[in-house]
Motif scaffolding. Structure first.
Motif, PDB file in Angstrom:
ATOM      1  N   ARG A  57      37.393  38.547  29.276  1.00  0.00           N
ATOM      2  CA  ARG A  57      37.159  38.988  30.659  1.00  0.00           C
ATOM      3  C   ARG A  57      35.979  39.962  30.723  1.00  0.00           C
ATOM      4  O   ARG A  57      35.133  39.858  31.600  1.00  0.00           O
ATOM      5  N   ASP A  98      39.291  37.987  40.551  1.00  0.00           N
ATOM      6  CA  ASP A  98      39.120  39.444  40.448  1.00  0.00           C
ATOM      7  C   ASP A  98      37.763  39.884  40.986  1.00  0.00           C
ATOM      8  O   ASP A  98      37.264  40.935  40.618  1.00  0.00           O
ATOM      9  N   ARG A 146      36.833  28.318  32.272  1.00  0.00           N
ATOM     10  CA  ARG A 146      37.112  26.950  31.824  1.00  0.00           C
ATOM     11  C   ARG A 146      36.160  26.559  30.682  1.00  0.00           C
ATOM     12  O   ARG A 146      36.558  25.896  29.730  1.00  0.00           O
ATOM     13  N   ARG A 175      49.422  38.788  34.543  1.00  0.00           N
ATOM     14  CA  ARG A 175      48.732  39.231  33.320  1.00  0.00           C
ATOM     15  C   ARG A 175      48.407  40.727  33.431  1.00  0.00           C
ATOM     16  O   ARG A 175      48.232  41.256  34.539  1.00  0.00           O
TER      17      ARG A 175
HETATM   18  O1   DC Z   1      39.361  28.744  39.904  1.00  0.00           O
HETATM   19  P1   DC Z   1      39.817  27.907  38.720  1.00  0.00           P
HETATM   20  O2   DC Z   1      41.132  27.208  38.930  1.00  0.00           O
HETATM   21  O3   DC Z   1      38.762  26.972  38.231  1.00  0.00           O
HETATM   22  O4   DC Z   1      40.069  28.987  37.552  1.00  0.00           O
HETATM   23  C1   DC Z   1      40.522  28.609  36.300  1.00  0.00           C
HETATM   24  C2   DC Z   1      41.354  29.727  35.685  1.00  0.00           C
HETATM   25  O5   DC Z   1      40.512  30.826  35.338  1.00  0.00           O
HETATM   26  C3   DC Z   1      42.473  30.287  36.546  1.00  0.00           C
HETATM   27  O6   DC Z   1      43.740  29.804  36.144  1.00  0.00           O
HETATM   28  C4   DC Z   1      42.415  31.774  36.358  1.00  0.00           C
HETATM   29  C5   DC Z   1      41.141  32.053  35.646  1.00  0.00           C
HETATM   30  N1   DC Z   1      40.188  32.889  36.393  1.00  0.00           N
HETATM   31  C6   DC Z   1      40.276  34.241  36.227  1.00  0.00           C
HETATM   32  O7   DC Z   1      41.175  34.719  35.541  1.00  0.00           O
HETATM   33  N2   DC Z   1      39.366  35.053  36.831  1.00  0.00           N
HETATM   34  C7   DC Z   1      38.398  34.546  37.597  1.00  0.00           C
HETATM   35  N3   DC Z   1      37.510  35.372  38.178  1.00  0.00           N
HETATM   36  C8   DC Z   1      38.309  33.151  37.800  1.00  0.00           C
HETATM   37  C9   DC Z   1      39.239  32.347  37.193  1.00  0.00           C
END
Ligand code: DC
Length: 228
Positions: free
Chosen positions: A113, A135, A39, A192
């Motif tokens: 990532r 993940d 975020r 994805r």
């Molecule tokens: O948990 P959250 O809703 O605050 O996460 C926001 C976005 O970040 C969510 O749509 C997917 C991504 N996310 C991710 O891809 N991998 C993570 N380890 C944590 C979140």
């Protein structure tokens, strides 16, 4: 008592961060909200107008990754670490719907990532940590001693997120908008190509749709304590 790594993955708005904070406080562990990191990157991309140019947004973001510094600083009053983007507290700003609507796109970028995973592995290198995300049990800490996979129906999750936004003073948001966002993020997160949301083979699936916060805490603590 030996310190372990606790990975809490699952769909959006399954209350992962609430349980992760409670468990980390109970055990005296640190807590890493990995969603907050994606975020914060999204906020950076918005502030720098990257979304204005759909074709180049990835390139712009990738080129700037080393300018994005994310930290967590523990707030005694709140009882958890708040997220800082380049030394600015953005804990509240990153929860806006504007960020929720764009974050899955940012989280699809492989380079983003890679950078986040490296930081998360560093934050958790000494164990005694609870991380929540998508993940953690599959990619970030595949050897975590405890892996939980949280689920609940999309209706229940949207209702929770809607109530949370309203209680924070958002008077514009509608339930339908939140439900749409939850379903879109489920789709993007699970389909994805890089590190999709998937339950690790050795994760315990936990549906908290009908559970009270107290029930959840007791049951999850029981699962964790059996591993310590
Ligand atoms: O948990 P959250 O809703 O605050 O996460 C926001 C976005 O970040 C969510 O749509 C997917 C991504 N996310 C991710 O891809 N991998 C993570 N380890 C944590 C979140």
């Amino acid at each position: 008592m030996k310190k372990i790594t606790i990975a809490i993955d699952g769909y959006s708005s399954t209350g992962k961060s609430t349980i992760a904070k409670e468990i980390s406080n109970k055990l005296g562990y640190s807590y890493v909200d990995t969603g907050a990191m994606y975020r914060a990157v999204t906020l950076y991309a918005i502030e720098n107008n990257y979304f204005d140019d759909e074709d180049f947004f990835r390139n712009l973001l990738i080129a700037d990754l080393d300018k994005i510094h994310i930290d967590f600083k523990y707030n005694d009053n709140l009882g958890y670490g708040e997220v800082y983007l380049n030394s600015k507290n953005v804990e509240s700003e990153i929860r806006d719907m504007n960020i929720s609507n764009k974050v899955s796109v940012v989280a699809q970028v492989a380079e983003v990532r890679r950078a986040m995973v490296a930081q998360q592995q560093k934050m958790g290198q000494n164990k005694g940590v609870v991380l929540d995300g998508r993940d953690i049990g599959t990619v970030v800490f595949p050897d975590a001693e405890v892996k939980l996979f949280m689920t609940a129906s999309s209706d229940i999750r949207a209702k929770r997120r809607f109530d949370e936004l309203v209680s924070k003073g958002d008077s514009q948001v509608t339930y339908d908008e939140v439900l749409k966002n939850v379903e879109e993020r489920d789709y993007l997160d699970t389909t994805r190509s890089v590190s999709p949301l998937v339950k690790a083979e050795d994760a315990v699936e936990y549906d908290n749709g009908e559970k009270t916060r107290e029930q959840q805490f007791e049951e999850i603590l029981y699962i964790i304590e059996s591993k310590i």
